[in-house]
Motif scaffolding. Structure first.
Motif, mmCIF file in Angstrom:
data_model
loop_
_atom_site.group_PDB
_atom_site.id
_atom_site.type_symbol
_atom_site.label_atom_id
_atom_site.label_comp_id
_atom_site.label_asym_id
_atom_site.label_seq_id
_atom_site.Cartn_x
_atom_site.Cartn_y
_atom_site.Cartn_z
ATOM 1 N N HIS A 105 0.087 -8.718 -4.176
ATOM 2 C CA HIS A 105 0.203 -7.370 -4.745
ATOM 3 C C HIS A 105 -0.151 -6.320 -3.695
ATOM 4 C CE1 HIS A 105 -1.592 -3.815 -6.781
ATOM 5 N NE2 HIS A 105 -0.533 -3.934 -7.553
ATOM 6 N N TYR A 106 -1.208 -6.586 -2.934
ATOM 7 C CA TYR A 106 -1.603 -5.667 -1.862
ATOM 8 C C TYR A 106 -0.460 -5.475 -0.869
ATOM 9 C CZ TYR A 106 -3.963 -3.957 2.355
ATOM 10 O OH TYR A 106 -4.310 -3.237 3.478
ATOM 11 N N TYR A 107 0.145 -6.582 -0.449
ATOM 12 C CA TYR A 107 1.245 -6.495 0.519
ATOM 13 C C TYR A 107 2.437 -5.740 -0.072
ATOM 14 C CZ TYR A 107 -1.192 -9.679 3.657
ATOM 15 O OH TYR A 107 -2.107 -10.247 4.511
ATOM 16 N N LYS A 108 2.666 -5.892 -1.382
ATOM 17 C CA LYS A 108 3.755 -5.154 -2.042
ATOM 18 C C LYS A 108 3.471 -3.648 -1.995
ATOM 19 C CE LYS A 108 7.296 -4.387 -4.882
ATOM 20 N NZ LYS A 108 7.066 -2.981 -5.264
ATOM 21 N N VAL A 109 2.235 -3.238 -2.293
ATOM 22 C CA VAL A 109 1.871 -1.824 -2.245
ATOM 23 C C VAL A 109 1.974 -1.316 -0.806
ATOM 24 C CG1 VAL A 109 0.009 -0.138 -2.605
ATOM 25 C CG2 VAL A 109 0.366 -1.981 -4.267
ATOM 26 N N ARG A 110 1.547 -2.140 0.144
ATOM 27 C CA ARG A 110 1.633 -1.745 1.553
ATOM 28 C C ARG A 110 3.081 -1.575 1.980
ATOM 29 N NH1 ARG A 110 -0.705 -5.473 6.395
ATOM 30 N NH2 ARG A 110 1.405 -6.330 6.238
ATOM 31 N N ASP A 111 3.939 -2.490 1.552
ATOM 32 C CA ASP A 111 5.368 -2.370 1.877
ATOM 33 C C ASP A 111 5.966 -1.109 1.270
ATOM 34 O OD1 ASP A 111 5.302 -4.723 3.311
ATOM 35 O OD2 ASP A 111 6.161 -5.959 1.684
ATOM 36 N N ASP A 112 5.601 -0.816 0.033
ATOM 37 C CA ASP A 112 6.097 0.403 -0.625
ATOM 38 C C ASP A 112 5.621 1.647 0.127
ATOM 39 O OD1 ASP A 112 7.290 -1.143 -2.561
ATOM 40 O OD2 ASP A 112 5.742 -0.814 -4.077
ATOM 41 N N PHE A 113 4.372 1.630 0.541
ATOM 42 C CA PHE A 113 3.796 2.745 1.290
ATOM 43 C C PHE A 113 4.562 2.968 2.593
ATOM 44 C CE2 PHE A 113 0.825 4.412 4.450
ATOM 45 C CZ PHE A 113 0.259 5.490 3.786
#
Length: 299
Positions: A100-108
């Motif tokens: 989930h963290y990596y998904k938010v980071r990718d979105d950012f």
């Protein structure tokens, strides 16, 4: 300083722990406090807590970071609501909270640089340490031991911060030299630029470093305009020095603040104290008595 200093989230390099020592050198009453390299604005929050300034200018080249601060002050409940939605989603995310963290980071990094996304990355990344790639992408890894600051704790702190700064603060994301042009006599500028060793070249904690000679020239400009300022700039630990002194011709006094035992030296079986330098402009030297509990280097 009375009471515990509130903070939005852990942030590597923050002056929150040193704030009580730094406040000893800031006059009791000033027109505006200006932070051209604000980070998470620990000194602004500390000064506001003691009601020393009428107005504040918070600036940092990291625009999403400034967006977090702006929303925390001007729309605290909206920021908490958005953060809570992201924070809670990690517990139901397919693949777990790390993915989930990596998904938010990718979105950012793809462009969704909202305050809530930035806040979540700060709250969940390793040691609150911001890191960027050469392309300007956030690339710090998640802390796998914790889930990040709870929305409840963040709401408590930013409610206090908002009550102190709302309606009194301007937020900017400009080159520090542009912000210095706004300073007037009666203001105090507090500067905490990237430490020497990273100032003349790009550092992955920042979008850009600062050039030493250009920084000295900017300080000269403040002297000519009779602007009061304080600078956190270099330091030492044991026999190791971080950077060189700012030039003597600037007329500064260098105070060494005790930052406590170095965690790195403790890992090596040593007990070495870290000192961080604070440079005081001429008028600040006159208006604020030097404190007995800090070491002093006179130019």
């Amino acid at each position: 300083m009375n009471g515990k200093l509130p903070h939005i989230v852990q942030y590597q390099g923050s002056k929150r722990i040193l704030a009580p020592q730094i406040l000893q050198y800031i006059p009791k009453k000033i027109n505006r406090l200006i932070e051209p390299f604000s980070g998470m604005a620990a000194i602004t929050i500390a000064v506001a807590m003691q009601k020393r300034a009428s107005h504040y200018i918070i600036n940092d080249l990291n625009e999403p970071l400034v967006r977090v601060l702006s929303e925390a002050v001007n729309d605290p409940f909206g920021l908490v609501k958005d953060y809570k939605k992201i924070w809670e989603a990690q517990f139901d995310f397919v693949g777990g909270s790390i993915e989930h963290y990596y998904k938010v980071r990718d979105d950012f990094n793809a462009g969704d640089r909202s305050a809530a996304n930035m806040l979540y990355l700060l709250a969940r990344c390793v040691k609150g340490a911001v890191r960027y790639s050469n392309a300007g992408c956030f690339n710090q890894s998640p802390d796998k031991r914790r889930n990040g600051t709870s929305p409840k704790n963040i709401e408590k702190n930013i409610s206090i911060i908002s009550s102190m700064l709302k309606g009194k603060t301007d937020f900017m994301s400009k080159d520090y030299r542009e912000v210095l042009k706004l300073a007037r006599p009666g203001d105090v500028v507090y500067m905490d630029p990237p430490y020497q060793g990273v100032c003349s070249s790009r550092d992955n904690r920042y979008f850009s470093g600062i050039d030493f000679d250009e920084f000295v020239e900017a300080i000269e400009g403040l002297n000519k305009r009779k602007i009061d300022y304080i600078i956190s700039y270099d330091g030492s630990c044991g026999d190791k020095r971080y950077g060189v002194d700012l030039p003597e011709f600037l007329g500064l006094k260098k105070v060494l603040l005790n930052a406590g035992l170095s965690s790195q030296s403790l890992l090596l079986g040593k007990k070495e104290v870290t000192f961080e330098s604070l440079y005081l402009s001429k008028n600040v030297q006159k208006s604020v008595p030097l404190q007995k509990n800090c070491q002093l280097s006179l130019f």
